[in-house]
Write a protein that holds these residues in place. Structure first.
Motif, PDB file in Angstrom:
ATOM      1  N   LEU A  59       0.849  -1.097  -0.173  1.00 23.40           N
ATOM      2  CA  LEU A  59      -0.448   0.098   0.021  1.00 23.40           C
ATOM      3  C   LEU A  59       0.915   1.768  -0.175  1.00 23.40           C
ATOM      4  O   LEU A  59       0.544   2.437  -0.850  1.00 23.40           O
ATOM      5  CB  LEU A  59      -0.791  -0.071   1.152  1.00 23.40           C
ATOM      6  CG  LEU A  59      -1.846   1.286   1.218  1.00 23.40           C
ATOM      7  CD1 LEU A  59      -3.360   1.165   0.259  1.00 23.40           C
ATOM      8  CD2 LEU A  59      -2.469   1.561   2.408  1.00 23.40           C
ATOM      9  N   MET A  60       1.913   0.922   0.875  1.00 25.01           N
ATOM     10  CA  MET A  60       3.034   2.444   1.334  1.00 25.01           C
ATOM     11  C   MET A  60       3.023   2.633  -0.572  1.00 25.01           C
ATOM     12  O   MET A  60       3.547   3.808  -0.989  1.00 25.01           O
ATOM     13  CB  MET A  60       3.893   2.252   2.130  1.00 25.01           C
ATOM     14  CG  MET A  60       3.418   2.610   3.617  1.00 25.01           C
ATOM     15  SD  MET A  60       4.360   2.145   4.801  1.00 25.01           S
ATOM     16  CE  MET A  60       5.572   3.018   4.398  1.00 25.01           C
ATOM     17  N   VAL A  62       2.720   1.706  -3.575  1.00 20.25           N
ATOM     18  CA  VAL A  62       1.545   1.806  -4.845  1.00 20.25           C
ATOM     19  C   VAL A  62       0.529   3.258  -4.286  1.00 20.25           C
ATOM     20  O   VAL A  62       1.062   4.616  -5.207  1.00 20.25           O
ATOM     21  CB  VAL A  62      -0.002   1.125  -4.235  1.00 20.25           C
ATOM     22  CG1 VAL A  62      -1.048   1.990  -5.139  1.00 20.25           C
ATOM     23  CG2 VAL A  62       0.625  -0.143  -4.664  1.00 20.25           C
ATOM     24  N   THR A  63       0.964   3.787  -3.316  1.00 19.40           N
ATOM     25  CA  THR A  63       0.819   5.703  -2.356  1.00 19.40           C
ATOM     26  C   THR A  63       1.273   6.019  -2.977  1.00 19.40           C
ATOM     27  O   THR A  63       1.359   7.615  -3.507  1.00 19.40           O
ATOM     28  CB  THR A  63       0.381   5.650  -1.492  1.00 19.40           C
ATOM     29  OG1 THR A  63      -0.365   4.661  -0.838  1.00 19.40           O
ATOM     30  CG2 THR A  63      -0.539   6.984  -0.935  1.00 19.40           C
ATOM     31  N   GLY A  66       1.994   6.586  -6.620  1.00 20.75           N
ATOM     32  CA  GLY A  66       0.684   7.076  -6.466  1.00 20.75           C
ATOM     33  C   GLY A  66       0.805   9.041  -7.197  1.00 20.75           C
ATOM     34  O   GLY A  66       0.166   9.533  -7.971  1.00 20.75           O
ATOM     35  N   LEU A  67       1.465   9.079  -5.953  1.00 21.19           N
ATOM     36  CA  LEU A  67       1.864  10.416  -5.195  1.00 21.19           C
ATOM     37  C   LEU A  67       2.983  11.076  -6.138  1.00 21.19           C
ATOM     38  O   LEU A  67       2.543  12.441  -7.324  1.00 21.19           O
ATOM     39  CB  LEU A  67       1.864  11.024  -4.160  1.00 21.19           C
ATOM     40  CG  LEU A  67       0.847  10.777  -3.159  1.00 21.19           C
ATOM     41  CD1 LEU A  67       1.478  10.552  -1.516  1.00 21.19           C
ATOM     42  CD2 LEU A  67      -0.146  11.476  -3.442  1.00 21.19           C
TER      43      LEU A  67
END
Length: 138
Positions: A59-60, A62-63, A66-67
């Motif tokens: 999750l970290m 991908v985030t 994404g950012l």
């Protein structure tokens, strides 16, 4: 010093060799239905805590991508260029006009390309009486 000997012992030089007993047959071997033994391969099994750690790391990641991937970098808006209309006289060329507009030490070819781009010219030819745009300041 006394020595006790159990089973058969062989001497090879200074070393003492003690043979290990043979493996005992497994109980299933005598039944006739035993399958050949397969080597056991170790498998990786995650604990519930390990699954949570892997999920959080994913999750970290991908985030973070994404950012970073959604940031758009825009340049500063182009400064408005003040222009004046000019009527082409007989014998005028883009090169002559660019040479008049170029600052000392500036490459005339760069100014020429700017003039052609500013006027949307298809070629470098000018005709007498044609109206073109020239920058007021450079």
């Amino acid at each position: 010093m006394s020595t006790m000997v159990i089973g058969s012992v062989a001497r090879q030089g200074d070393a003492v060799v003690i043979p290990f007993p043979a493996r005992r047959p497994s109980p299933a071997a005598g039944r006739g239905t035993a399958r050949p033994a397969r080597p056991v391969e170790p498998t990786l099994q995650l604990t519930p805590r390990g699954r949570r750690v892997v999920a959080m790391l994913s999750l970290m990641l991908v985030t973070a991508f994404g950012l970073i991937g959604t940031k758009a970098v825009a340049g500063a808006p182009a400064r408005a260029l003040e222009v004046q209309a000019y009527t082409v006289a007989a014998g005028d060329t883009y090169w002559d006009l660019a040479a008049d507009l170029a600052a000392p030490g500036e490459d005339v070819r760069d100014v020429l390309l700017e003039l052609v781009d500013l006027n949307g010219a298809q070629g470098a030819g000018l005709t007498a009486g044609q109206r073109i745009l020239l920058p007021v300041e450079r």
